[in-house]
Write a protein that holds these residues in place. Structure first.
Motif, PDB file in Angstrom:
ATOM      1  N   GLY A   1     -64.453 -32.878  20.390  1.00 21.14           N
ATOM      2  CA  GLY A   1     -63.418 -33.504  21.218  1.00 21.14           C
ATOM      3  C   GLY A   1     -63.687 -34.976  21.437  1.00 21.14           C
ATOM      4  N   LEU A   2     -64.959 -35.332  21.687  1.00 23.02           N
ATOM      5  CA  LEU A   2     -65.322 -36.737  21.886  1.00 23.02           C
ATOM      6  C   LEU A   2     -65.083 -37.541  20.623  1.00 23.02           C
ATOM      7  CD1 LEU A   2     -66.550 -38.879  23.750  1.00 23.02           C
ATOM      8  CD2 LEU A   2     -68.809 -38.171  22.921  1.00 23.02           C
TER       9      LEU A   2
ATOM     10  N   GLN B   1     -57.300 -38.530  34.222  1.00 23.76           N
ATOM     11  CA  GLN B   1     -57.170 -37.658  33.066  1.00 23.76           C
ATOM     12  C   GLN B   1     -58.429 -36.812  32.923  1.00 23.76           C
ATOM     13  OE1 GLN B   1     -54.130 -37.892  31.204  1.00 23.76           O
ATOM     14  NE2 GLN B   1     -53.699 -39.162  33.002  1.00 23.76           N
ATOM     15  N   SER B   2     -58.291 -35.617  32.378  1.00 25.22           N
ATOM     16  CA  SER B   2     -59.449 -34.737  32.225  1.00 25.22           C
ATOM     17  C   SER B   2     -60.443 -35.279  31.199  1.00 25.22           C
ATOM     18  CB  SER B   2     -58.991 -33.335  31.815  1.00 25.22           C
ATOM     19  OG  SER B   2     -58.235 -33.381  30.616  1.00 25.22           O
ATOM     20  N   ASN B   3     -59.945 -36.006  30.185  1.00 24.65           N
ATOM     21  CA  ASN B   3     -60.804 -36.614  29.174  1.00 24.65           C
ATOM     22  C   ASN B   3     -61.224 -37.992  29.673  1.00 24.65           C
ATOM     23  OD1 ASN B   3     -61.625 -38.223  26.863  1.00 24.65           O
ATOM     24  ND2 ASN B   3     -60.821 -36.573  25.568  1.00 24.65           N
ATOM     25  N   GLN B   4     -62.504 -38.162  29.995  1.00 24.34           N
ATOM     26  CA  GLN B   4     -62.969 -39.401  30.620  1.00 24.34           C
ATOM     27  C   GLN B   4     -62.801 -40.608  29.705  1.00 24.34           C
ATOM     28  OE1 GLN B   4     -67.009 -39.229  32.022  1.00 24.34           O
ATOM     29  NE2 GLN B   4     -66.769 -41.022  33.316  1.00 24.34           N
TER      30      GLN B   4
ATOM     31  N   SER C   1     -61.421 -38.150  20.211  1.00 27.28           N
ATOM     32  CA  SER C   1     -60.929 -39.170  21.138  1.00 27.28           C
ATOM     33  C   SER C   1     -61.270 -40.569  20.633  1.00 27.28           C
ATOM     34  CB  SER C   1     -61.525 -38.950  22.531  1.00 27.28           C
ATOM     35  OG  SER C   1     -61.125 -37.711  23.066  1.00 27.28           O
TER      36      SER C   1
ATOM     37  N   LYS D   1     -74.227 -31.997  24.704  1.00 30.99           N
ATOM     38  CA  LYS D   1     -72.839 -31.574  24.517  1.00 30.99           C
ATOM     39  C   LYS D   1     -72.775 -30.347  23.605  1.00 30.99           C
ATOM     40  CE  LYS D   1     -70.672 -36.083  25.138  1.00 30.99           C
ATOM     41  NZ  LYS D   1     -71.887 -36.788  25.529  1.00 30.99           N
TER      42      LYS D   1
ATOM     43  N   VAL E   1     -60.521 -41.073  27.303  1.00 30.65           N
ATOM     44  CA  VAL E   1     -59.097 -41.411  27.276  1.00 30.65           C
ATOM     45  C   VAL E   1     -58.675 -42.005  28.607  1.00 30.65           C
ATOM     46  CG1 VAL E   1     -56.763 -40.445  27.077  1.00 30.65           C
ATOM     47  CG2 VAL E   1     -58.572 -39.692  25.507  1.00 30.65           C
ATOM     48  N   ASP E   2     -59.228 -41.477  29.695  1.00 30.42           N
ATOM     49  CA  ASP E   2     -58.913 -41.987  31.023  1.00 30.42           C
ATOM     50  C   ASP E   2     -59.273 -43.469  31.136  1.00 30.42           C
ATOM     51  OD1 ASP E   2     -58.156 -41.232  33.896  1.00 30.42           O
ATOM     52  OD2 ASP E   2     -60.116 -42.132  34.197  1.00 30.42           O
TER      53      ASP E   2
ATOM     54  N   GLN F   1     -67.349 -29.856  22.627  1.00 31.35           N
ATOM     55  CA  GLN F   1     -67.290 -31.132  23.339  1.00 31.35           C
ATOM     56  C   GLN F   1     -67.533 -32.300  22.392  1.00 31.35           C
ATOM     57  OE1 GLN F   1     -70.287 -30.210  26.302  1.00 31.35           O
ATOM     58  NE2 GLN F   1     -68.734 -29.998  27.917  1.00 31.35           N
TER      59      GLN F   1
END
Length: 298
Positions: free
Chosen positions: A9-10, A149-152, A13, A2, A154-155, A6
């Motif tokens: 961001g992870l 969702q684009s964020n896996q 999340s 990553k 969160v999805d 990234q």
């Protein structure tokens, strides 16, 4: 491997989901107070969305004064934020807590049995409470159409939350119509949320608050293909949680005129919104798609 962006961001999340899980066990009044504060902050800082909300109000409520629109916009941001934080206890608090806070009222009998049923669930802020309310009382298998969702991470969190109670089957838009209609005819209610601007493809222009609005005619289409009735479901955010009202099935719907059916859907949606205007999803650019040659309304 990553990238640093990234990885950040992870981590963010993970932290956000951990925060929501912890928030689930606080008193509801604390969650709502935090939501109110967050709503005021978002209203002040997110200028682009504030502009969208105020533009929507200018189009839909032209008789309203500017100060009244700003007050309603602040209430909208508060309701939006409170409902977002309510996902904490809806998805992570003990089941008994959710049952105390979410009530299903109205024509609940419309959801019983196995008759093909399309549930018209407009984008009110409490729509996640609506899934829970029905599933807790009517745990029959049901379906809906879901956009990833684009964020896996969160999805997956959202998917687990919405599947927590009952048996909700999620179809992607790439799955097409056939499996959805087949499930509908088998007696699995279809939750449909067709009141967003999905662009010009397959949309028709019908009035919404007097403004020609790109609207997908999917409610009448699925009702016709599934030989199903349409039952509206209206979630209302209250001091004690949510009241989710089941309305009687629409009579003589669909007709042979998809355009008229879609206009009727918007007209009835207006009536629903007018009972709780601050709780509708006004942060969405509902009038983004315009008839050819018309300028942007935003």
């Amino acid at each position: 491997m990553k990238t640093p962006v990234q990885a950040i961001g992870l981590a963010a999340s993970h932290a956000g989901i951990f925060f929501m899980k912890a928030l689930a066990f606080l008193p509801l009044s604390w969650v709502r107070g935090l939501g109110a504060a967050l709503g005021w902050v978002l209203y002040a800082l997110i200028r682009s969305r504030r502009h969208v909300v105020l533009a929507n109000f200018a189009l839909c409520f032209p008789a309203m004064t500017d100060p009244a629109r700003r007050r309603l916009a602040r209430q909208t941001f508060v309701c939006f934020s409170q409902a977002w934080l309510d996902r904490s206890w809806l998805w992570h608090a003990p089941k008994a807590w959710v049952q105390r806070r979410v009530t299903l009222t109205g024509a609940v009998h419309e959801l019983a049995g196995s008759e093909p049923t399309v549930i018209f669930l407009p984008h009110f802020v409490g729509l996640d409470a609506a899934w829970a309310a029905v599933a807790l009382q009517q745990p029959r298998p049901s379906t809906t159409i879901y956009t990833d969702q684009s964020n896996q991470l969160v999805d997956q969190w959202i998917l687990r939350g919405r599947r927590r109670f009952g048996h909700l089957r999620l179809f992607g838009r790439i799955d097409g119509v056939k499996p959805i209609v087949a499930a509908l005819r088998e007696g699995q209610p279809l939750y449909l949320l067709p009141d967003m601007d999905f662009g010009p493809d397959e949309s028709v222009f019908v009035p919404f608050y007097g403004v020609p609005t790109a609207t997908v005619p999917s409610l009448a289409r699925f009702a016709r293909l599934g030989r199903a009735r349409v039952v509206p479901l209206l979630p209302r955010l209250t001091a004690g949680g949510y009241e989710v009202q089941v309305l009687p099935a629409w009579k003589n719907f669909p007709s042979d005129d998809a355009l008229a059916d879609t206009a009727l859907m918007n007209a009835r949606l207006q009536d629903y919104i007018n009972t709780m205007p601050a709780q509708y999803y006004w942060v969405h650019k509902r009038f983004k798609t315009r008839p050819e040659g018309e300028p942007s309304l935003y």
